[in-house]
Design a protein around this motif. Structure first.
Motif, PDB file in Angstrom:
ATOM      1  N   ALA A   1      23.401 -48.640 -63.397  1.00  8.66           N
ATOM      2  CA  ALA A   1      24.039 -47.334 -63.597  1.00  8.66           C
ATOM      3  C   ALA A   1      23.714 -46.766 -64.972  1.00  8.66           C
ATOM      4  O   ALA A   1      23.468 -45.556 -65.129  1.00  8.66           O
ATOM      5  N   GLY A   2      23.705 -47.637 -66.006  1.00 12.43           N
ATOM      6  CA  GLY A   2      23.353 -47.188 -67.348  1.00 12.43           C
ATOM      7  C   GLY A   2      21.920 -46.677 -67.429  1.00 12.43           C
ATOM      8  O   GLY A   2      21.645 -45.652 -68.057  1.00 12.43           O
ATOM      9  N   CYS A   3      20.996 -47.381 -66.767  1.00  6.93           N
ATOM     10  CA  CYS A   3      19.603 -46.932 -66.742  1.00  6.93           C
ATOM     11  C   CYS A   3      19.466 -45.602 -66.000  1.00  6.93           C
ATOM     12  O   CYS A   3      18.665 -44.742 -66.381  1.00  6.93           O
ATOM     13  N   PHE A   4      20.256 -45.442 -64.944  1.00  2.00           N
ATOM     14  CA  PHE A   4      20.267 -44.171 -64.218  1.00  2.00           C
ATOM     15  C   PHE A   4      20.702 -43.037 -65.141  1.00  2.00           C
ATOM     16  O   PHE A   4      20.092 -41.959 -65.161  1.00  2.00           O
ATOM     17  N   LEU A   5      21.749 -43.261 -65.930  1.00  2.00           N
ATOM     18  CA  LEU A   5      22.211 -42.231 -66.866  1.00  2.00           C
ATOM     19  C   LEU A   5      21.144 -41.908 -67.905  1.00  2.00           C
ATOM     20  O   LEU A   5      20.957 -40.741 -68.280  1.00  2.00           O
TER      21      LEU A   5
END
Length: 399
Positions: free
Chosen positions: A282-286
């Motif tokens: 999720a952090g990489c997506f952001l």
């Protein structure tokens, strides 16, 4: 009543003024508006004219306006902005005051606008909230929500020092507004004028004005939700920072924080709550979406500057000169190569485990971060080439 004498030429210490009224089937109110405006010019000893920009009236508004002392010009393109653009183009005055022909604005009390124009203002906005709004003159939804919210956004996005962003009674120098290349045909013309005047660093002032109940028996041309959205859309499109940059920066920073916390292993946030690779994804997506929005902002700004829609800020111009095509390609390539090397490490770790299922372990962690770097690198390289295409177009334009 005879029309006010048109200008034979500039006279010393005289203000040449055109009062422009857009008109579409305003037979009930056009006469009183024109007479008030003509009376103001005569009482103030101002050489000027009253000009009605007719947008295709079928109720005889044109003849009524002429009989009351106005000059009438026909504007074929439909829309509030189109009518005003036609009226401004036909105006003979050095200065222009525009206002609706529904008798909601008092054309006999324009002296504060004239005084501000004489002091050198490029654009003088009326403020109905300071001057007074008659009961029933403005719908509650407009008065307490729509207008205050859009005015606040305008001040926040563009640092415009006005409290009533959408007042239809305003004055301006014709040559100053002419340089803005206004083109919106609809109700958003009101926003375009103020926004571009601010971006063009023109001198904007504000004076109190009153708003009365309009004298028409029919419904107004304004459509609350449709025109409200068009105003909001205009504000957003002309502020890439608020539309793309700031949301992108927020997402990017949040994503980087999550990745930094989980890059070397899971994190226990409570006695029975552990975050791991799913949160890392999720952090990489952001990070990816945030970077994309930031690049969108830069591309939008570059394109708008190349097309002459928005001025190119000095700070932005300096940054773009430093981060030219070659530097951005090198930076993007560095991210991509680093990511590919990291992906190679992940494959090596996977091979050491006989290419078994990839679960929440170091292989997934390294692979997720590495592929994110590859995506960021590709975005940077592609965006740098696209930005350079805009610059080529800008340099090829004739001065």
């Amino acid at each position: 009543m005879n029309a006010v004498t048109p200008f034979p030429g500039p006279q010393p210490d005289e203000l040449e003024l055109t009062i422009v009224m857009p008109c579409l089937n305003e037979a009930e109110t056009i006469e009183v508006c024109v007479r008030k405006a003509v009376d103001f010019l005569e009482r103030s000893a101002i050489r000027g004219e009253v000009l009605v920009a007719d947008n295709g009236s079928t109720d005889g508004s044109q003849e009524l306006a002429k009989r009351s002392g106005a000059r009438v010009v026909a504007v074929e393109q439909k829309g509030y902005g189109a009518a005003l653009l036609g009226g401004i183009a036909a105006a003979r005055g050095e200065y222009i005051i525009m206002g609706d022909a529904d008798d909601s604005y008092d054309f006999s009390a324009l002296q504060p606008f004239v005084e501000e124009l004489r002091r050198g203002a490029d654009l003088v906005m009326g403020n109905r909230f300071k001057g007074g709004i008659a009961q029933g003159a403005m719908p509650p939804l407009h008065r307490f929500l729509g207008n205050p919210v859009l005015s606040w956004l305008g001040r926040r996005f563009f640092s415009i020092p006005v409290g009533d962003f959408h007042c239809g009674l305003r004055g301006f120098r014709r040559d100053s507004i002419g340089r803005l290349q206004l083109q919106s045909p609809g109700m958003e013309f009101a926003s375009e004028m103020v926004v571009k005047a601010s971006l063009g660093r023109m001198r904007i002032s504000e004076v109190p004005t009153t708003l009365s109940c309009d004298g028409r028996s029919r419904a107004p041309h304004l459509r609350t939700w449709r025109d409200g959205w068009r105003h909001l859309r205009f504000l957003l499109l002309h502020s890439p920072r608020w539309l793309f940059m700031y949301p992108g920066m927020l997402m990017f920073v949040l994503g980087c924080a999550l990745v930094a916390m989980l890059a070397f292993g899971p994190l226990e946030v409570a006695s029975d709550v552990v975050i791991d690779t799913h949160t890392l994804v999720a952090g990489c997506f952001l990070i990816i979406v945030g970077a994309q929005l930031i690049l969108f902002s830069m591309l939008a700004r570059r394109y708008a500057a190349a097309e002459g829609v928005l001025p190119d800020p000095l700070t932005f111009g300096r940054v773009m000169r430093i981060l030219d095509l070659e530097r951005l390609v090198l930076i993007g390539s560095g991210f991509a190569v680093t990511g590919l090397l990291g992906a190679g490490v992940a494959v090596f770790l996977w091979a050491a485990r006989d290419f078994g299922p990839i679960v929440q372990d170091d292989v997934m962690r390294v692979l997720t971060i590495s592929l994110t770097l590859v995506v960021i690198g590709i975005q940077l390289v592609a965006s740098s080439f696209l930005s350079s295409l805009f610059e080529i177009r800008n340099r090829s334009r004739p001065a």
